[in-house]
Design an enzyme around this catalytic site. Structure first.
Site, PDB file in Angstrom:
ATOM      1  N   THR A  16       5.596   5.603   4.593  1.00 21.21           N
ATOM      2  CA  THR A  16       5.995   5.786   3.195  1.00 21.21           C
ATOM      3  C   THR A  16       5.336   4.756   2.290  1.00 21.21           C
ATOM      4  O   THR A  16       5.058   5.037   1.123  1.00 21.21           O
ATOM      5  CB  THR A  16       7.528   5.692   3.092  1.00 21.21           C
ATOM      6  OG1 THR A  16       8.075   6.753   3.859  1.00 21.21           O
ATOM      7  CG2 THR A  16       8.016   5.809   1.671  1.00 21.21           C
ATOM      8  N   THR A  98       8.791   3.407   8.387  1.00 14.71           N
ATOM      9  CA  THR A  98      10.074   2.813   8.791  1.00 14.71           C
ATOM     10  C   THR A  98      10.698   3.505  10.008  1.00 14.71           C
ATOM     11  O   THR A  98      11.481   2.897  10.726  1.00 14.71           O
ATOM     12  CB  THR A  98      11.097   2.891   7.637  1.00 14.71           C
ATOM     13  OG1 THR A  98      11.258   4.260   7.261  1.00 14.71           O
ATOM     14  CG2 THR A  98      10.673   2.066   6.446  1.00 14.71           C
TER      15      THR A  98
HETATM   16  N1  ASP Z   1       8.629   9.046   7.719  1.00 12.35           N
HETATM   17  C1  ASP Z   1       8.160   7.783   7.191  1.00 12.35           C
HETATM   18  C2  ASP Z   1       7.466   7.038   8.313  1.00 12.35           C
HETATM   19  O1  ASP Z   1       8.131   6.518   9.164  1.00 12.35           O
HETATM   20  C3  ASP Z   1       9.316   7.021   6.686  1.00 12.35           C
HETATM   21  C4  ASP Z   1       9.003   5.703   6.090  1.00 12.35           C
HETATM   22  O2  ASP Z   1       7.953   5.109   6.242  1.00 12.35           O
HETATM   23  O3  ASP Z   1       9.913   5.186   5.412  1.00 12.35           O
HETATM   24  O4  ASP Z   1       6.259   6.976   8.329  1.00 12.35           O
END
Ligand code: ASP
Length: 322
Positions: A16, A98
């Site tokens: 993200t 995340t």
């Molecule tokens: N789906 C994303 C990932 O893990 C979520 C994020 O980065 O917050 O790449």
């Protein structure tokens, strides 16, 4: 140990933090892994690290970390390893999604020497958000990666610094999405400075040779799955995994590592058939205390996803997949 070098290498992997949405300001309807890590660094409100420090971007991958896999991990591991050996590099930052950040943090902590700071960071809002959290997280990560106290792997998000053993994504939406459970954060980043609230966690192998190399071939990684004990659980899933050739199973037990009786019977059968079984708990806080009556081996206080990684590494060490 003296940390030398003047370069902070920032490895981009997607997530993200590198996400963008078609509608400006949309915090949830976006695609992860769209912006390059170079563009994220270029957009920071300061042009460069505080002299004589400089940061250098390197794009390793461009994925949504929910899709992380063995080839992603072995590539990231190999690049981290090379940068750790480069005396011009003072520290490493990994910009990561995340969703599986805690898994990558644990894998790197268990397989790389803790000779320099290696900081994972992330964002909960895409780069196109009205108020993105990625830029501050990146600045905190670069500052932490420059700090000689921060040897080994750590995670920084929303100003909190977490140790790989304890860090866990707690919220699917909040900007401060991570917690360290009972342990609490190791410290806080405040205006580019680390304020420790606990002693820095002991490095696994300061100055030692890397404990493990990771196979570049995804087929050489042992197959390890996670199953969950729940009301009405049955053993069919476990039996199917064993028949299909699984080598390890981590079970997220109820409460204090207890298991639904039907699942327990199937797991004992799996162990009898030579499958490595480890028991963790589905509770987000605390560890399994004492020894559950089923007698299956416990997962050393690790969450199910981290127990899976430890079991993978254990199986790789003990009997590499042919
Ligand atoms: N789906 C994303 C990932 O893990 C979520 C994020 O980065 O917050 O790449």
């Amino acid at each position: 140990m003296q940390v030398i070098g003047t370069k902070i290498v920032v490895l981009g992997t997607g997530g993200t933090i590198a996400g963008s949405s078609a509608r400006a300001g949309d915090n949830v309807g976006y695609r992860a892994g769209e912006r390059t890590v170079q563009s994220l660094l270029d957009a920071l409100p300061v042009a460069q690290g505080q002299p004589p420090l400089a940061w250098v971007a390197e794009q390793i991958a461009q994925i949504d970390s929910k899709d992380a896999d063995a080839s992603f991990w072995s590539q990231l591991h190999a690049r981290c390893r090379e940068h750790l050996q480069d005396e011009r590099v003072r520290g490493i930052v990994v910009a990561h999604g995340t969703d599986t950040l805690e898994e990558t943090a644990w894998l790197l902590a268990e397989t790389l020497p803790a000779t320099k700071p290696l900081v994972l960071t992330c964002a909960m809002r895409p780069a196109t958000a009205a108020s993105p959290d990625g830029p501050q997280n990146l600045l905190d990560a670069v500052a932490l990666a420059s700090d000689a106290r921060a040897l080994g792997v750590s995670v920084v998000c929303a100003g909190a610094v977490h140790a790989p053993r304890h860090v866990q994504k707690m919220s699917p939406y909040r900007v401060d999405a991570f917690g360290s459970g009972d342990a609490g954060p190791t410290g806080w980043m405040e205006e580019g400075r680390l304020r420790l609230v606990h002693p820095w966690p002991p490095a696994r192998s300061v100055g030692a040779e890397p404990p493990q190399t990771l196979p570049a071939d995804p087929g050489a990684w042992p197959w390890v799955e996670i199953v969950l004990s729940h009301a009405s659980a049955c053993g069919r899933q476990v039996d199917a995994l064993v028949s299909a050739g699984v080598r390890g199973i981590v079970v997220a037990g109820t409460g204090n590592g207890t298991l639904h009786h039907a699942l327990e019977v199937a797991l004992l059968r799996a162990q009898e058939a030579g499958v490595a079984v480890r028991v963790s708990t589905r509770c987000p806080l605390g560890v399994v205390v004492g020894r559950p009556a089923h007698g299956l081996p416990l997962a050393d206080g690790l969450s199910p996803v981290k127990a899976r990684i430890s079991l993978l590494l254990e199986l790789m060490r003990s009997s590499p997949t042919p």
